[in-house]
Design a protein around this motif. Structure first.
Motif, PDB file in Angstrom:
ATOM      1  N   GLY A  53      10.212  -9.576   0.920  1.00  0.00           N
ATOM      2  CA  GLY A  53       9.000  -9.370   1.935  1.00  0.00           C
ATOM      3  C   GLY A  53       9.196  -9.884   3.239  1.00  0.00           C
ATOM      4  N   ILE A  54       8.349 -10.250   4.034  1.00  0.00           N
ATOM      5  CA  ILE A  54       8.683 -10.587   5.483  1.00  0.00           C
ATOM      6  C   ILE A  54       9.953 -11.944   5.493  1.00  0.00           C
ATOM      7  N   ALA A  55       9.436 -12.982   4.570  1.00  0.00           N
ATOM      8  CA  ALA A  55      10.088 -14.201   4.481  1.00  0.00           C
ATOM      9  C   ALA A  55      11.460 -13.857   4.193  1.00  0.00           C
ATOM     10  N   GLY A  56      11.869 -13.122   3.104  1.00  0.00           N
ATOM     11  CA  GLY A  56      13.160 -12.848   2.797  1.00  0.00           C
ATOM     12  C   GLY A  56      14.202 -11.804   3.548  1.00  0.00           C
TER      13      GLY A  56
ATOM     14  N   LEU B 194      17.486  -9.628  -2.991  1.00  0.00           N
ATOM     15  CA  LEU B 194      17.121  -8.840  -4.391  1.00  0.00           C
ATOM     16  C   LEU B 194      15.634  -8.891  -4.362  1.00  0.00           C
ATOM     17  N   GLU B 195      14.872  -7.651  -4.673  1.00  0.00           N
ATOM     18  CA  GLU B 195      13.513  -7.422  -4.513  1.00  0.00           C
ATOM     19  C   GLU B 195      13.285  -6.921  -5.854  1.00  0.00           C
ATOM     20  N   ALA B 196      12.410  -7.416  -6.470  1.00  0.00           N
ATOM     21  CA  ALA B 196      11.914  -6.768  -8.027  1.00  0.00           C
ATOM     22  C   ALA B 196      11.513  -5.460  -7.983  1.00  0.00           C
ATOM     23  N   GLU B 197      10.598  -5.133  -6.926  1.00  0.00           N
ATOM     24  CA  GLU B 197       9.862  -3.934  -6.884  1.00  0.00           C
ATOM     25  C   GLU B 197      10.671  -2.679  -6.397  1.00  0.00           C
TER      26      GLU B 197
ATOM     27  N   HIS C 106       4.254  -6.709  -2.150  1.00  0.00           N
ATOM     28  CA  HIS C 106       3.210  -7.775  -2.344  1.00  0.00           C
ATOM     29  C   HIS C 106       2.495  -8.146  -1.109  1.00  0.00           C
ATOM     30  N   ALA C 107       2.298  -9.415  -0.840  1.00  0.00           N
ATOM     31  CA  ALA C 107       1.383  -9.905   0.210  1.00  0.00           C
ATOM     32  C   ALA C 107       1.957  -9.410   1.441  1.00  0.00           C
ATOM     33  N   SER C 108       3.361  -8.885   1.775  1.00  0.00           N
ATOM     34  CA  SER C 108       3.685  -8.412   2.938  1.00  0.00           C
ATOM     35  C   SER C 108       3.411  -6.848   3.255  1.00  0.00           C
ATOM     36  N   SER C 109       2.545  -6.147   2.289  1.00  0.00           N
ATOM     37  CA  SER C 109       2.090  -4.839   2.792  1.00  0.00           C
ATOM     38  C   SER C 109       0.445  -5.063   2.729  1.00  0.00           C
TER      39      SER C 109
ATOM     40  N   SER D 147      -1.239  -7.609   4.574  1.00  0.00           N
ATOM     41  CA  SER D 147      -2.093  -8.486   5.673  1.00  0.00           C
ATOM     42  C   SER D 147      -3.013  -7.765   6.780  1.00  0.00           C
ATOM     43  N   ALA D 148      -3.664  -8.654   7.518  1.00  0.00           N
ATOM     44  CA  ALA D 148      -4.489  -8.076   8.677  1.00  0.00           C
ATOM     45  C   ALA D 148      -3.358  -7.824   9.913  1.00  0.00           C
ATOM     46  N   ALA D 149      -2.190  -8.216   9.634  1.00  0.00           N
ATOM     47  CA  ALA D 149      -1.416  -7.784  10.869  1.00  0.00           C
ATOM     48  C   ALA D 149      -1.920  -8.669  12.390  1.00  0.00           C
ATOM     49  N   LEU D 150      -2.107  -9.545  12.194  1.00  0.00           N
ATOM     50  CA  LEU D 150      -2.691 -10.372  13.219  1.00  0.00           C
ATOM     51  C   LEU D 150      -1.660 -11.625  13.769  1.00  0.00           C
ATOM     52  N   TYR D 151      -1.418 -11.654  15.138  1.00  0.00           N
ATOM     53  CA  TYR D 151      -0.679 -12.747  15.688  1.00  0.00           C
ATOM     54  C   TYR D 151      -1.810 -13.558  16.482  1.00  0.00           C
TER      55      TYR D 151
ATOM     56  N   LYS E 289      15.114  -7.440 -10.292  1.00  0.00           N
ATOM     57  CA  LYS E 289      14.298  -8.564 -10.728  1.00  0.00           C
ATOM     58  C   LYS E 289      15.057  -9.721 -11.212  1.00  0.00           C
ATOM     59  N   VAL E 290      15.148 -10.793 -10.491  1.00  0.00           N
ATOM     60  CA  VAL E 290      16.049 -11.983 -11.140  1.00  0.00           C
ATOM     61  C   VAL E 290      15.244 -12.351 -12.550  1.00  0.00           C
ATOM     62  N   THR E 291      16.173 -12.396 -13.230  1.00  0.00           N
ATOM     63  CA  THR E 291      15.823 -12.806 -14.756  1.00  0.00           C
ATOM     64  C   THR E 291      16.396 -13.980 -15.312  1.00  0.00           C
TER      65      THR E 291
ATOM     66  N   GLN F 267       3.853 -19.521   2.843  1.00  0.00           N
ATOM     67  CA  GLN F 267       3.428 -18.939   3.974  1.00  0.00           C
ATOM     68  C   GLN F 267       2.163 -18.726   4.246  1.00  0.00           C
ATOM     69  N   GLY F 268       1.608 -18.695   3.131  1.00  0.00           N
ATOM     70  CA  GLY F 268      -0.163 -18.799   3.250  1.00  0.00           C
ATOM     71  C   GLY F 268      -0.548 -17.459   4.022  1.00  0.00           C
ATOM     72  N   GLY F 269      -1.365 -17.593   5.027  1.00  0.00           N
ATOM     73  CA  GLY F 269      -2.017 -16.589   5.752  1.00  0.00           C
ATOM     74  C   GLY F 269      -1.384 -16.468   7.053  1.00  0.00           C
ATOM     75  N   GLN F 270      -0.050 -16.816   7.033  1.00  0.00           N
ATOM     76  CA  GLN F 270       0.523 -16.801   8.183  1.00  0.00           C
ATOM     77  C   GLN F 270       2.049 -16.460   8.450  1.00  0.00           C
ATOM     78  N   GLY F 271       2.415 -15.744   7.287  1.00  0.00           N
ATOM     79  CA  GLY F 271       3.793 -15.392   7.150  1.00  0.00           C
ATOM     80  C   GLY F 271       4.189 -14.392   7.917  1.00  0.00           C
ATOM     81  N   PHE F 272       3.771 -13.450   8.599  1.00  0.00           N
ATOM     82  CA  PHE F 272       3.952 -12.762   9.558  1.00  0.00           C
ATOM     83  C   PHE F 272       4.014 -13.411  10.935  1.00  0.00           C
ATOM     84  N   GLN F 273       3.041 -14.246  11.556  1.00  0.00           N
ATOM     85  CA  GLN F 273       3.040 -14.656  12.716  1.00  0.00           C
ATOM     86  C   GLN F 273       3.994 -16.070  12.739  1.00  0.00           C
ATOM     87  N   SER F 274       4.422 -16.223  11.693  1.00  0.00           N
ATOM     88  CA  SER F 274       5.342 -17.646  11.798  1.00  0.00           C
ATOM     89  C   SER F 274       6.615 -17.090  11.236  1.00  0.00           C
TER      90      SER F 274
HETATM   91  C1  LIG Z   1      -5.338 -10.023   2.974  1.00  0.00           C
HETATM   92  C2  LIG Z   1      -4.148 -10.656   3.700  1.00  0.00           C
HETATM   93  C3  LIG Z   1      -4.183 -10.900   5.110  1.00  0.00           C
HETATM   94  C4  LIG Z   1      -3.260 -11.455   5.778  1.00  0.00           C
HETATM   95  N1  LIG Z   1      -3.365 -11.545   7.414  1.00  0.00           N
HETATM   96  C5  LIG Z   1      -2.210 -11.856   7.759  1.00  0.00           C
HETATM   97  C6  LIG Z   1      -2.342 -11.998   9.102  1.00  0.00           C
HETATM   98  O1  LIG Z   1      -3.141 -11.140   9.815  1.00  0.00           O
HETATM   99  N2  LIG Z   1      -1.049 -12.567   9.870  1.00  0.00           N
HETATM  100  C7  LIG Z   1      -0.046 -13.212   9.128  1.00  0.00           C
HETATM  101  O2  LIG Z   1       0.809 -13.729   9.775  1.00  0.00           O
HETATM  102  N3  LIG Z   1      -0.093 -13.174   7.807  1.00  0.00           N
HETATM  103  C8  LIG Z   1      -1.161 -12.815   7.153  1.00  0.00           C
HETATM  104  N4  LIG Z   1      -1.195 -12.776   5.557  1.00  0.00           N
HETATM  105  C9  LIG Z   1      -0.067 -13.458   5.157  1.00  0.00           C
HETATM  106  C10 LIG Z   1       1.417 -12.794   4.952  1.00  0.00           C
HETATM  107  O3  LIG Z   1       1.094 -11.360   4.359  1.00  0.00           O
HETATM  108  C11 LIG Z   1       1.932 -13.466   4.082  1.00  0.00           C
HETATM  109  O4  LIG Z   1       2.193 -14.851   4.381  1.00  0.00           O
HETATM  110  C12 LIG Z   1       3.329 -13.070   3.869  1.00  0.00           C
HETATM  111  O5  LIG Z   1       3.430 -11.655   3.448  1.00  0.00           O
HETATM  112  C13 LIG Z   1       4.295 -13.648   2.874  1.00  0.00           C
HETATM  113  O6  LIG Z   1       5.413 -13.137   2.914  1.00  0.00           O
HETATM  114  P1  LIG Z   1       6.578 -13.402   1.512  1.00  0.00           P
HETATM  115  O7  LIG Z   1       7.819 -12.621   2.143  1.00  0.00           O
HETATM  116  O8  LIG Z   1       6.458 -14.755   1.826  1.00  0.00           O
HETATM  117  O9  LIG Z   1       5.795 -12.956   0.137  1.00  0.00           O
HETATM  118  P2  LIG Z   1       5.616 -11.395  -0.099  1.00  0.00           P
HETATM  119  O10 LIG Z   1       5.522 -10.497   0.449  1.00  0.00           O
HETATM  120  O11 LIG Z   1       4.894 -11.459  -1.612  1.00  0.00           O
HETATM  121  O12 LIG Z   1       7.394 -11.148  -0.847  1.00  0.00           O
HETATM  122  C14 LIG Z   1       7.839 -11.879  -2.022  1.00  0.00           C
HETATM  123  C15 LIG Z   1       8.701 -10.991  -2.776  1.00  0.00           C
HETATM  124  O13 LIG Z   1       9.374 -11.526  -3.746  1.00  0.00           O
HETATM  125  C16 LIG Z   1       9.584 -10.838  -4.878  1.00  0.00           C
HETATM  126  N5  LIG Z   1       9.801 -11.386  -6.026  1.00  0.00           N
HETATM  127  C17 LIG Z   1       9.452 -12.453  -6.623  1.00  0.00           C
HETATM  128  N6  LIG Z   1       9.916 -12.830  -7.779  1.00  0.00           N
HETATM  129  C18 LIG Z   1      11.107 -12.308  -8.023  1.00  0.00           C
HETATM  130  C19 LIG Z   1      12.051 -12.148  -8.735  1.00  0.00           C
HETATM  131  N7  LIG Z   1      12.151 -12.658  -9.808  1.00  0.00           N
HETATM  132  N8  LIG Z   1      13.098 -11.453  -8.423  1.00  0.00           N
HETATM  133  C20 LIG Z   1      13.224 -10.355  -7.356  1.00  0.00           C
HETATM  134  N9  LIG Z   1      12.133 -10.530  -6.426  1.00  0.00           N
HETATM  135  C21 LIG Z   1      11.009 -11.445  -6.619  1.00  0.00           C
HETATM  136  C22 LIG Z   1       8.168 -10.217  -4.925  1.00  0.00           C
HETATM  137  O14 LIG Z   1       8.264  -8.733  -5.649  1.00  0.00           O
HETATM  138  C23 LIG Z   1       7.933  -9.926  -3.533  1.00  0.00           C
HETATM  139  O15 LIG Z   1       7.900  -8.740  -3.015  1.00  0.00           O
HETATM  140  C24 LIG Z   1      -2.136 -11.966   4.930  1.00  0.00           C
HETATM  141  C25 LIG Z   1      -2.244 -11.835   3.797  1.00  0.00           C
HETATM  142  C26 LIG Z   1      -3.302 -11.128   3.101  1.00  0.00           C
HETATM  143  C27 LIG Z   1      -3.229 -11.101   1.418  1.00  0.00           C
END
Ligand SMILES: Cc1cc2nc3c(=O)[nH]c(=O)nc-3n(C[C@H](O)[C@H](O)[C@H](O)COP(=O)(O)OP(=O)(O)OC[C@H]3O[C@@H](n4cnc5c(N)ncnc54)[C@H](O)[C@@H]3O)c2cc1C
Length: 358
Positions: free
Chosen positions: A11-14, A30-33, A39-42, A44-48, A158-160, A318-325
């Protein structure tokens, strides 16, 4: 395949961490999907809006601004509008302060968003400072940067199993295995599960579901320049999205980690809260979805080496701020792992550190 930095989560963090770590050693993501950012990273509301969140998260989002502004086309001006009833004055005043809204009259608000119902909207505020983030551009940019510097990104991986070795980790996934010097846990809702798999103590993250409905532009208005509209105390919001409106109930229901979907009743209640403020009823939902916003107990990101095993690095919450942070967060990852003095203030680095959980 051996590597220095094995990142779990595409996702955006990795991906942002991969781009920053790639100049420092061999990176494997490594991404499971089947695809990145599933997941969360597709979802969001995409706001900064850097003023949104707990103080440490606000600082991290502020620290990300310079990077976002340096990427051509990444940010597009949006603006924010706050609307409230008279009996919601307490929440309105609080939002005015935290997100730096300027009070405006309901009529001025209606001049910006013509569908506001002035029988209901008695309080309003406007803020000119929020932007849309082109999240695809951001994600693809980080992935490209990582690959251009020798990084490898695998999907359907997917890491097992994770085993501690004398020099680091042995990691198995569906389709392969590798030795890694350091593990970076960027698994979103699954961060605690990954920690447990590695024999590291979980920190108590909670995934909270947030839902979204896309509805047609009300009464055929051109919504493209409307600001994002907030109900007081964030009990709903609406935002232009590719010619339509996305409306969120701003729900926060605790969930186990899974591929989340919207609950019909939660959506209906949220749409009703939005509808109460406008003159145009919602007649159709074009699409709906939900994602998990995963928070640490104090709603601050967790960035740093595990207190008991420094070869296990946390990048979660990353909660609701994973993109903007993400720009500030990934720069901190590289500073800490590279042994450089962090660009962020020491007390902010401490507030983000997993060591705060003892
Ligand atoms: C409705 C909504 C609105 C939002 N609006 C905003 C916004 O406006 N601005 C903003 O900054 N943020 C927003 N966010 C938050 C933002 O989307 C998240 O904080 C961010 O996407 C989290 O990124 P991530 O990479 O941590 O998680 P993810 O995108 O969930 O990525 C984690 C990945 O790890 C993978 N994974 C898990 N376990 C394993 C394993 N065992 N092996 C391999 N891969 C694994 C998963 O498949 C997943 O793809 C919003 C979120 C939602 C749901």
């Amino acid at each position: 395949m051996d590597c220095d930095f094995l990142i779990i989560g595409g996702g955006i963090a990795g991906l942002s961490a991969a781009a920053r770590l790639a100049p420092m050693g061999r990176v494997l993501v490594l991404e499971a999907e089947d695809s990145l950012a599933h997941h969360a990273s597709s979802r969001s509301a995409a706001l900064y809006e850097p003023r949104y969140g707990t103080p440490a998260v606000v600082e991290l989002s502020m620290a990300s601004g310079d990077y976002f502004r340096s990427v051509p086309g990444l940010l597009t001006h949006r603006g924010l509008l706050l609307v409230a009833r008279e009996d919601q004055r307490a929440e309105y005043e609080k939002d005015l302060q935290t997100m730096a809204f300027e009070p405006i009259s309901p009529a001025e608000a209606q001049a910006i968003v013509p569908i506001l119902n002035l029988d209901v909207v008695k309080l309003a505020g406007f803020a000119d400072h929020a932007d849309d983030i082109d999240t695809d551009l951001l994600l693809q940019g980080f992935a490209r940067e990582a690959r251009a510097q020798g990084g490898t990104i695998l999907t359907r991986a997917k890491v097992t199993a994770i085993t501690r070795t004398a020099t680091g980790w042995h990691v198995q996934w569906t389709g392969g295995e590798a030795e890694a010097r350091m593990l970076i846990n960027a698994a979103g809702a699954w961060v605690d599960e990954v920690a447990v798999m590695a024999g590291v103590q979980a920190l108590g993250f909670t995934p909270l579901r947030r839902s979204m409905a896309r509805i047609p532009a009300p009464a055929g208005h051109d919504v493209s320049r409307w600001p994002m509209i907030f109900g007081p105390g964030e009990d709903w919001y609406a935002k232009p999205d590719a010619g339509a409106l996305i409306v969120s109930p701003a729900d926060e229901d605790p969930m186990h980690p899974h591929d989340a979907w919207a609950d019909d009743m939660v959506l209906a209640e949220g749409l009703a809260r939005y509808e109460a403020f406008v003159t145009e009823p919602v007649t159709r939902i074009l699409a709906n979805w939900a994602g998990l916003r995963t928070f640490a107990p104090d709603r601050v990101l967790v960035i740093g080496p595990d207190a008991r095993d420094p070869a296990f690095f946390w990048l979660g919450g990353q909660g609701g701020q994973g993109f903007q942070s993400c720009a500030g967060a990934s720069a901190l990852v590289a500073d800490l792992i590279g042994g450089r003095p962090p660009a962020l203030r020491a007390d902010l680095v401490a507030a983000l550190s997993p060591a705060r959980f003892g």
